[in-house]
Every structure is written in structure tokens, then in C-alpha cells.
Design a protein around this motif. Structure first.
Motif, short mmCIF file in Angstrom:
data_model
loop_
_atom_site.label_atom_id
_atom_site.label_comp_id
_atom_site.label_asym_id
_atom_site.label_seq_id
_atom_site.Cartn_x
_atom_site.Cartn_y
_atom_site.Cartn_z
N PHE A 193 41.40 34.56 58.12
CA PHE A 193 41.06 35.36 56.86
C PHE A 193 42.51 35.72 56.16
O PHE A 193 42.09 36.31 54.51
CB PHE A 193 42.04 37.03 57.83
CG PHE A 193 41.98 38.57 57.99
CD1 PHE A 193 40.98 38.70 57.05
CD2 PHE A 193 42.59 39.18 57.97
CE1 PHE A 193 40.70 40.55 56.01
CE2 PHE A 193 43.03 40.50 57.40
CZ PHE A 193 41.83 40.80 56.79
N VAL A 194 43.35 35.43 55.85
CA VAL A 194 44.41 34.81 55.20
C VAL A 194 43.83 34.17 54.11
O VAL A 194 43.52 34.81 53.05
CB VAL A 194 45.96 34.67 55.94
CG1 VAL A 194 46.80 34.05 54.27
CG2 VAL A 194 46.55 35.45 56.47
N MET A 195 43.41 33.26 54.69
CA MET A 195 42.91 32.59 52.75
C MET A 195 41.30 32.97 52.63
O MET A 195 41.15 32.67 51.33
CB MET A 195 41.72 30.81 53.97
CG MET A 195 42.82 30.04 54.34
SD MET A 195 43.90 29.07 53.58
CE MET A 195 43.25 28.40 52.26
N ALA A 196 40.84 34.05 53.18
CA ALA A 196 40.03 34.53 52.20
C ALA A 196 40.27 35.63 51.65
O ALA A 196 39.64 35.56 50.60
CB ALA A 196 38.28 35.04 54.06
N LEU A 197 40.82 36.65 51.85
CA LEU A 197 41.70 37.73 51.04
C LEU A 197 42.92 36.66 50.40
O LEU A 197 42.35 37.72 48.56
CB LEU A 197 43.07 38.00 51.44
CG LEU A 197 42.34 38.87 53.09
CD1 LEU A 197 43.61 39.07 54.16
CD2 LEU A 197 42.00 40.22 52.28
N GLN A 198 43.27 35.90 49.74
CA GLN A 198 43.68 34.80 49.03
C GLN A 198 42.41 34.61 47.60
O GLN A 198 43.22 34.60 46.98
CB GLN A 198 44.50 33.42 49.36
CG GLN A 198 45.98 33.64 50.26
CD GLN A 198 46.90 32.93 50.10
OE1 GLN A 198 46.11 31.85 51.00
NE2 GLN A 198 47.76 32.59 50.02
N SER A 199 41.85 34.41 48.08
CA SER A 199 40.30 34.23 47.16
C SER A 199 39.98 34.89 46.22
O SER A 199 38.86 34.90 45.59
CB SER A 199 39.35 33.59 48.00
OG SER A 199 39.87 32.18 48.71
N CYS A 200 40.39 36.31 46.99
CA CYS A 200 40.20 37.82 46.29
C CYS A 200 40.17 37.87 45.34
O CYS A 200 41.29 38.43 44.89
CB CYS A 200 39.54 38.90 47.12
SG CYS A 200 38.15 38.95 48.85
N ALA A 201 39.47 38.61 44.36
CA ALA A 201 40.66 39.20 42.86
C ALA A 201 41.17 40.21 42.86
O ALA A 201 41.97 41.10 42.76
CB ALA A 201 38.37 39.32 41.30
N VAL A 202 40.23 41.41 44.30
CA VAL A 202 41.30 42.63 44.32
C VAL A 202 40.14 43.03 45.91
O VAL A 202 39.49 42.51 46.50
CB VAL A 202 40.80 43.55 43.84
CG1 VAL A 202 39.09 43.66 43.92
CG2 VAL A 202 41.23 45.03 44.06
N VAL A 203 41.36 43.79 46.79
CA VAL A 203 40.94 44.07 47.95
C VAL A 203 41.28 45.46 48.32
O VAL A 203 42.05 45.72 47.36
CB VAL A 203 42.31 42.97 48.91
CG1 VAL A 203 41.49 44.37 50.28
CG2 VAL A 203 41.44 42.08 49.17
N ILE A 204 39.76 46.09 48.53
CA ILE A 204 40.34 47.65 48.78
C ILE A 204 39.68 47.72 50.17
O ILE A 204 39.33 47.61 51.18
CB ILE A 204 38.96 48.32 48.10
CG1 ILE A 204 38.84 48.02 46.01
CG2 ILE A 204 39.33 49.81 48.18
CD1 ILE A 204 38.08 46.98 45.83
N SER A 205 41.01 49.33 50.79
CA SER A 205 41.08 49.30 52.10
C SER A 205 41.43 50.34 52.71
O SER A 205 42.18 50.87 51.52
CB SER A 205 42.19 47.85 52.61
OG SER A 205 42.79 48.33 53.70
N ASN A 206 41.51 50.92 53.64
CA ASN A 206 41.89 51.95 54.19
C ASN A 206 43.72 51.73 54.32
O ASN A 206 43.83 50.12 54.35
CB ASN A 206 41.18 51.92 55.33
CG ASN A 206 39.54 52.31 55.60
OD1 ASN A 206 39.40 53.63 54.65
ND2 ASN A 206 38.78 52.32 55.75
N ASP A 207 44.06 52.27 55.17
CA ASP A 207 45.44 52.30 55.86
C ASP A 207 45.24 51.30 56.40
O ASP A 207 45.63 52.13 57.51
CB ASP A 207 46.26 53.23 55.21
CG ASP A 207 47.87 52.69 56.23
OD1 ASP A 207 48.23 52.43 56.18
OD2 ASP A 207 48.00 54.46 56.58
N CYS A 208 45.36 50.09 56.25
CA CYS A 208 46.06 49.25 57.89
C CYS A 208 45.95 48.28 57.95
O CYS A 208 46.93 47.79 56.61
CB CYS A 208 43.75 48.83 58.30
SG CYS A 208 43.19 48.06 57.14
N GLY A 209 46.10 46.75 58.25
CA GLY A 209 47.03 45.76 58.89
C GLY A 209 46.53 44.74 57.24
O GLY A 209 47.51 44.37 57.04
#
Length: 583
Positions: free
Chosen positions: A495-511
Motif C-alpha cells: 500500500f505504501v509503495m503504491a501510494l508513493q507512486s501516486c501524483a495525488v491521493v483523494i481520500s475520505n478521512d481515514c488511515g
């Protein structure tokens, strides 16, 4: 047991039994003879062990015509008793100095060329010094240095080795090859460490007073070694250390929620920086163990056992690792019970008004006027640790995975022509808290808009297995393969590796939102009922918080009231449609 019975029986020994009780070794006699002939004053530091009371016979049983020998012992005189004009002599020829006010008399005694026996574990009073023993900061009485400063003396170590029931041999040894006049306790401790490591015989009878590790009388400076700066510098020079050995075992019980774990990480780093001798161990949920090991903010990471019939037994087994202190980053009585079972001497935590935490030894009492609506939770956490001596600034720079902890990035495994295009991450659920979630039909409309604004990007859904239903509901509205769904299929490091590849993350208020923020990823957080003033992401990564129009900054509105244009504006602010980055 043997020692206690010896102290009761010793006064009733006949002369023959006294002769057999303490026998000086030949080497010790030879060494002491040189000091008798040189008429030099001698300080004999007596090692604390089970046989130390036998040294009351030292002058009687030494086959030498020694000078008068005095012995210092812990205060035995009643404070109401008037001071005596001179020390008393016991029946075996030792001059007894039995109170603190007789130390000047002991100094004069040495100046006259006489000898003093001083127990190394003499009772610690309020005025004490610090030293190092077994690579740990420890309390010590500075009496030996006081005596040494009074006259130019020889400093030797004395101990009794058990050879039978109520029988021992008297040993006297030099504590250093060079003459010792300063840093006496350091030199004695170096000698003692070598003796303890030589074999089981010496250590079996050694008595270490446990309070020697309690270098802080008050909990308010537990995380602060500034008081020990001078002794630390001495130790570094004497032992050749570049930094202190991390031998003070500080354990931290981490929260169980990912968002809070992430936000506590900077405080873990601060504890380790503030307490330079701390070996920091994190006790955490097994699901997040790989993450905490990979960011390397602590020395060790222990998994909380599974909650089964052997749960408490496994916590009892942790006692064998002997933590010196545990800091609670959880607020639950259940976690307090865990730390009590581990049995660390000091257990720290936060206590809110109207709550009880009886299983902790030291609590930070939250001011009844504290308003969590108007303050971020990390402000309270900072006050908590500062109340126990934290003396460094909190560093909120983004984290990174240490070399060797990276795993295969699931985004790089996409079998599509666009797998090298930029990625946009979407976290459409919030675990088991649907009231915090933007509705699925809003996400569908939003994703369709993203496809128009960023036509060359990969849209990726993330989340836990609890978010599978909402992700499926969204994906069903699009052509197969147009959205990449990783919901419930990644472990924490993937999950961390995937997130770091993202230009931006849009998320509800969560972990996941807090994790993206912690890893340096630009993020947009959607807040409806929750309060961003109290819980917004804390790292210095780019972050935009979106709340419903007209919503108080403290939250309280439904996420349904968040409008699409607001979210598009926040995304465009972080990632212009013409400037999206490509990994």
C-alpha cells in the motif's frame, strides 16, 4: 537467606569461628603490606555482595600491623540523637562512621594516613551523582570522590568470595593500573564490569541495588538527560564512545488505528532523540508491524499477541525483556492492563478529566479546560511528553522506507498499455465508518470528471477489505479495465509503495489519508462529520482539506454536502491538469 542468618549469628561466634569466617588471600596480604610499609592512606571500596558483612573482620584477620581502619556504613543513628564527639570502635578493631555528619571526620581520618572501607552501594541520599555501569546511566553516592579529594590516597577494591557456609576469602585488587585520584567511580565501575564478565563466581554473590537505575527522582525529567551532560561527556572520553549505548529500555504501546499510529511516529522519533540512551521498542498491532520496522524510527518492534486464550500468557512472557518504562499512546484501560502485566517499573499515560487509569504509575493530567474541538490532538500529545521531560522539537517531515524494506510495487504490475502513465489514488471507503464517507454515486461522478481532466492517468482504488462493497459499486459504473482496483488486495508495505507512486491521493478521512500524507504524497482529505482542526494530517507534505460549504471548521456536516467543484478545485490546486507528474 544465608546473609540474614549470618548477621544474626555473627555476634555470637567464638574466636575459632571468627578465624575461619574470613581468610585473606596471599596476594591481597602482599599488596596491602606495600601500603603498610609506605604509610599511605588507603580507600578500600567494598563490593556489595552477600558476604560483605564479613569485612567487619578485616583488621582482626589480616596478618599485618595495619594502621587504624575505619568503615563507613549507612545511617544507623536516630536523627534525634545528638552527634558524638568521635566515631566508635567495634569489638573487631574497626572505627565506625555511621552517619552523614561524620564524613568530615572520615576525611580527617584519611589525612592522618589511616585506612577507610567504604561500601560501593552506600545508601543514596537526595544529593547524589551520576555514573555509568554496564553501559547505563546510574545513580551513585559521590562519597568516594569526596574522600579522595580530602587527601592523596590509594584506591583499591575489596570483596569477599564465598568458599563455604558463612566462610569467605578476602580479596583486595587495584582498580586501575595507573594511580587513581579523579573519576574514581568510573574507574571502579570499569573494574567491576570486568569482574562481572569474568565468570559466574563473582556475579553469583554480587548485589546490585535496583534503585541505582532510577536516575530521575521525578517523572518530570524522565525523557531528559541534560542533568547528566557532564557525566555523559566524561563517559564518552573514558570509554571512547561517539554516542551513548542505548541500554535504557523504553517501550511504547502504539495505538491500534493506522491514522493514529502514523501521527504518533514523529513523537517516537522525538523520544529517541531526547533520551540519548533509550532503546525504543514499539508494541503494535501485527498488521502494522512491517510499516514500523520499515520506517526505522525505533530500535525494535514487537507484535501484540493475537487475542486468544494465551493472550495474557504471552504478555507475561514479555516481562523477561525487562523494559524500564512504557509510554502509553493508547487511552484504553485494556492496554493499561497489558502494560501492567509486562510489569515495567514506570508506566506513563494521559488521563482525561473524569477518567481513571489506576494501572499506570505516572499520568499527564489533561487540563479540564482543554477543548479538543479547537486544538489539534498532537498539541496534547506534545504536552504529554514534555511533562515527562521531552526536550527536542517534533519533526513532521515526511517519512521514507529504509533500504531493504521496499517491496514490489503493485502498480508496476499492471498489465495495461498505460502502466507507465501517472497514477491518481482514490480511497472511497473508511473502514467500518460509512458515516465518514463521500457517497458512492458522488465518487462515480468525480471519477468520470477525472478521466476527462487527466485522460492519460491511471485511476486506482485503494482500501481495506471493509471497503470492497463501495469499490465494487463504483467500478460497476465504468468500462472494465478503466479503473484499477487494489481494494483489500495489498498488505501495508505494498500500500505504501503504491501510494508513493501516486501524483495525488483523494481520500475520505481515514488511515490511508494520513499514511499518504506521512509518505510525502500530495493529498486531498474529505471531511464531513469529523473535525479537521483536531485530526487533520500533520506532516509537511502538500495537503488540502475539503469540507461542505458553510460547514463550521470544527466539522459536523454530512459528507453528502461536499460538492464536486470543491474537490476538483483542491485536486487542481495540487496537480494542474497540464502538470501531472509521471513516475
Amino acid at each position: 537467606m544465608e546473609r540474614n542468618f549470618f548477621k544474626l549469628s555473627f555476634p555470637h561466634f567464638n574466636q575459632d569461628r571468627l578465624d575461619r569466617t574470613l581468610i585473606p588471600t596471599a596476594d591481597s596480604v602482599q599488596m596491602l603490606r606495600t601500603y603498610v610499609e609506605a604509610a599511605r592512606p588507603v580507600l578500600l571500596i567494598l563490593v556489595d555482595n552477600n558476604m560483605q558483612e564479613m569485612c567487619w573482620l578485616a583488621r582482626r584477620n589480616l596478618p599485618l600491623d595495619t594502621p587504624e581502619i575505619g568503615i563507613l556504613q549507612n545511617n544507623t543513628r536516630n536523627k534525634q540523637d545528638p552527634p558524638t564527639d568521635s566515631p566508635t570502635e567495634n569489638e573487631h578493631g574497626l572505627i565506625v562512621f555511621d552517619s552523614e555528619d561524620e564524613i568530615p571526620k572520615a576525611q580527617e581520618f584519611l589525612k592522618k594516613g589511616k585506612w577507610i572501607i567504604s561500601p560501593s552501594g552506600r545508601k543514596i541520599e537526595d544529593d547524589h551523582d551520576l555514573t555509568f555501569l554496564m553501559n547505563r546511566v546510574a545513580i551513585v553516592n559521590d562519597l568516594h570522590q569526596q574522600l579522595s579529594d580530602a587527601a592523596e590516597i590509594e584506591v583499591l577494591a575489596m570483596y569477599v568470595e564465598r568458599i563455604g557456609f558463612w566462610e569467605g576469602t578476602l580479596h583486595v585488587e587495584q582498580i586501575s593500573e595507573e594511580p587513581v585520584q579523579t573519576k574514581i567511580q568510573f574507574h571502579f565501575n570499569q573494574w567491576l564490569e570486568k569482574k562481572l564478565l569474568e565468570g559466574d563466581g563473582f556475579i553469583a554473590n554480587w548485589m546490585w541495588i535496583k534503585d541505582r537505575w532510577k536516575i530521575h527522582k521525578s517523572a518530570s525529567d524522565h525523557l531528559n538527560l541534560q542533568r547528566a551532560e557532564k557525566v555523559i561527556e566524561k563517559a564518552k572520553k573514558l570509554y571512547g564512545w561517539e554516542s551513548l549505548p542505548r541500554t535504557h529500555r523504553v517501550w511504547i504501546r502504539m495505538p491500534d488505528q493506522l491514522g493514529n499510529i502514523v501521527k504518533w511516529i514523529p513523537f517516537v522519533k522525538a523520544i529517541r532523540d531526547s533520551r540519548q540512551d533509550a532503546e525504543v521498542t514499539l508494541v503494535t498491532n501485527r498488521r502494522y508491524t512491517p510499516l514500523l520496522e520499515a520506517v526505522q524510527v525505533a530500535d525494535k518492534v514487537l507484535q501484540v499477541p493475537r487475542r486468544n486464550t494465551r493472550y495474557y500468557e504471552k504478555f507475561i512472557n514479555l516481562r523477561g525483556q525487562f523494559p524500564d518504562s512504557i509510554y502509553q499512546f493508547n487511552y484504553s484501560l485494556f492496554s493499561d492492563f497489558e502494560t501492567r502485566i509486562i510489569n515495567a517499573p514506570r508506566r506513563f499515560g494521559i488521563r482525561f478529566p473524569g477518567t481513571a487509569r489506576p494501572l499506570l504509575t505516572d499520568t499527564f493530567e489533561v487540563d479540564p479546560g482543554w477543548d479538543e474541538r479547537k486544538n489539534h490532538q498532537t498539541e496534547l500529545w506534545k504536552e504529554y511528553l514534555q511533562s515527562f521531560g521531552l526536550c527536542v522539537e517534533i519533526d513532521f517531515e515526511p517519512l521514507s522506507l529504509a533500504p531493504g524494506h521496499e517491496v514490489i510495487n503493485p502498480l508496476r504490475c499492471l498489465q495495461t498499455d498505460s502502466r507507465h502513465a501517472p497514477y491518481i489514488g482514490l480511497i472511497c471507503g473508511a473502514g467500518n465508518l460509512p458515516e465518514k464517507c463521500w457517497p458512492a454515486d458522488y465518487w462515480v461522478e468525480f471519477i468520470a470528471g477525472l478521466m476527462d481532466l487527466y485522460p492519460n492517468s491511471n485511476l486506482c482504488l485503494f482500501g481495506t477489505s471493509a471497503d470492497l462493497d463501495v469499490s465494487r459499486e463504483i467500478i460497476e459504473e465504468f468500462e472494465p479495465g478503466s479503473i484499477h482496483d487494489f481494494t483489500g488486495s495489498t498488505d501495508i508495505l505494498q500500500f505504501v509503495m503504491a501510494l508513493q507512486s501516486c501524483a495525488v491521493v483523494i481520500s475520505n478521512d481515514c488511515g490511508g489519508l494520513h499514511l499518504a500524507n506521512a509518505m510525502g504524497v500530495p493529498a486531498v482529505g474529505l471531511y464531513g462529520p469529523t473535525n479537521p482542526v483536531n485530526t487533520h494530517p500533520i506532516f509537511t507534505s502538500p495537503i488540502r482539506i475539503v469540507q461542505p460549504a458553510g460547514c463550521p471548521k470544527y466539522g459536523g456536516y454530512s459528507p453528502r454536502d461536499i460538492c464536486l467543484p470543491q474537490v476538483f478545485e483542491a485536486v487542481a490546486d495540487l496537480v494542474p491538469s497540464t502538470g501531472i507528474r509521471c513516475e
